[in-house]
Design an enzyme around this catalytic site. Structure first.
Site: not given
Length: 404
Positions: A238-239
């Site tokens: 997610g990042h």
């Protein structure tokens, strides 16, 4: 709509709002929700450009743009032709008693029309004049269009979003504009506090470029101090700076999110001890895509509800992935009363997201629908002492306009 007699924090504050599209109107709506009297100054007949733009050619009630309705509640609309000298006289009469001016035209446009900061300060030295732009008031990009997605591309957020084998991915909302709106409110309220202490107004300048960089400060500090850009993962991580398991994972009927959580605990819930071979910080980063795929194979055996129940019982940070409609029906959203509504004379009942802050003594409220173009022209001009015949003349001579 809420009872308008409830005291509000910004009651008595008057704002002349020349802004259009998203950044400025969202900022002034936030202030209006807190009780400010926002007079939205629009082109007769046409109004804010967002009145004519919509998603998928869908119109609320058959005629009203959801884009406009989203950002313009709690305001009054005064329709004036800004190029008419008599319109300028009206605006400067209003400015004598106003507190704030907000505009987000391209740099120089308002000043050329006679509505720059100096023009307003000449009639009201206490005025707070807030300008929003894409790239600031000067410099090599000053003539470029300052649109949300363009700013996302320039400031790194797009390059850091999505998967490595896909194109850079913009955020699925007007993120730059909404950050800019928050910065407008932050600047305006700070300037008003200073005015209370000093008696002096001032000009506040906000630009989308600066806002987006400031709101990515942790990513910028990391990149600049190590002279190394983030590399997007090639999976649901997610990042771009995070290791596994941080990301989104499939289930049999949807998706879940898993944030920073002890890897061994997560593996224990999923029931595949072979995954413990990856449990060290370096491996969880360097092999994060491989780890994601192996975790996804395990989460894909569970329903969303069953997996969340098991993860939450183990104190794993997790949640569902919901659509906009799903979010509207979320039990916590319902509990907080975040989905509200108002009646509009053309659109009918409009469902909206309510104000996002709570205040014990002066709560924000929705007291007006998003106005039609010039809906309050007569009402506002009457406050300047103009009688019905004078207002009729201004309308007939196309200095001012009213709604249909």
């Amino acid at each position: 709509m809420t009872d308008a007699s409830q005291p509000q924090a910004l009651g008595g504050l008057r704002i002349l709002d020349f802004s259009h599209l998203l950044q400025g109107p969202f900022a002034t709506q936030l202030l209006a929700d807190l009780g400010a009297d926002v007079i939205k100054i629009e082109r007769p007949g046409k109004g804010d450009l967002f009145r004519s733009l919509t998603f998928r050619n869908k119109w609320v009630g058959g005629s009203e743009s959801p884009n406009f309705l989203a950002w313009n509640r709690n305001k009054r609309s005064l329709a004036l032709n800004l190029k008419e000298p008599r319109a300028r006289d009206i605006i400067m009469d209003l400015a004598r008693e106003a507190d704030v001016v907000v505009q987000n035209f391209r740099p120089g446009v308002m000043a050329r029309l006679g509505y720059g900061y100096d023009d307003f300060a000449a009639v009201n030295p206490r005025i707070v004049y807030c300008s929003g732009s894409g790239y600031g008031e000067d410099g090599p990009y000053v003539t470029r269009p300052g649109q949300d997605m363009l700013i996302q591309g320039l400031t790194g957020v797009m390059a850091a979003t999505g998967q490595a084998d896909n194109p850079p991915t913009p955020v699925g909302a007007g993120f730059s504009d909404q950050v800019g709106a928050m910065n407008m409110v932050y600047g305006i309220l700070s300037a008003l506090l200073w005015r209370e202490r000093s008696g002096k107004g001032q000009e506040v300048r906000i630009n989308l470029l600066a806002g987006m960089l400031a709101h990515q400060n942790q990513e910028m500090v990391m990149a600049m101090n190590f002279n190394e850009d983030f590399q997007r993962p090639n999976s649901g991580i997610g990042h771009p700076g995070m290791d596994a398991p941080f990301g989104t994972y499939p289930t049999t009927d949807g998706w879940v999110t898993i944030a920073m959580s002890p890897f061994a605990t997560l593996v224990g819930v999923l029931g595949n001890d072979d995954l413990l071979a990856y449990d060290d910080p370096e491996t969880l980063f360097t092999k994060r895509d491989e780890v994601w795929r192996k975790l996804a194979a395990e989460t894909g055996k569970w329903s969303t509800d069953d997996l969340l129940r098991a993860l939450l019982a183990a104190d794993i940070w997790c949640g569902e992935v919901k659509s906009h409609l799903g979010a509207a029906e979320d039990p916590q959203v319902q509990h907080l009363g975040l989905i509200q509504g108002y009646e509009h004379p053309k659109a009918g009942h409009v469902r909206v997201v309510g104000p996002a802050i709570g205040m014990s003594e002066t709560p924000p409220a929705i007291t007006r629908h998003a106005p039609m173009v010039g809906e309050h022209t007569r009402e506002i001009l009457a406050t300047l002492g103009l009688d019905s015949a004078q207002i009729d003349t201004l309308i007939a001579e196309k200095v001012a306009g009213v709604s249909d």
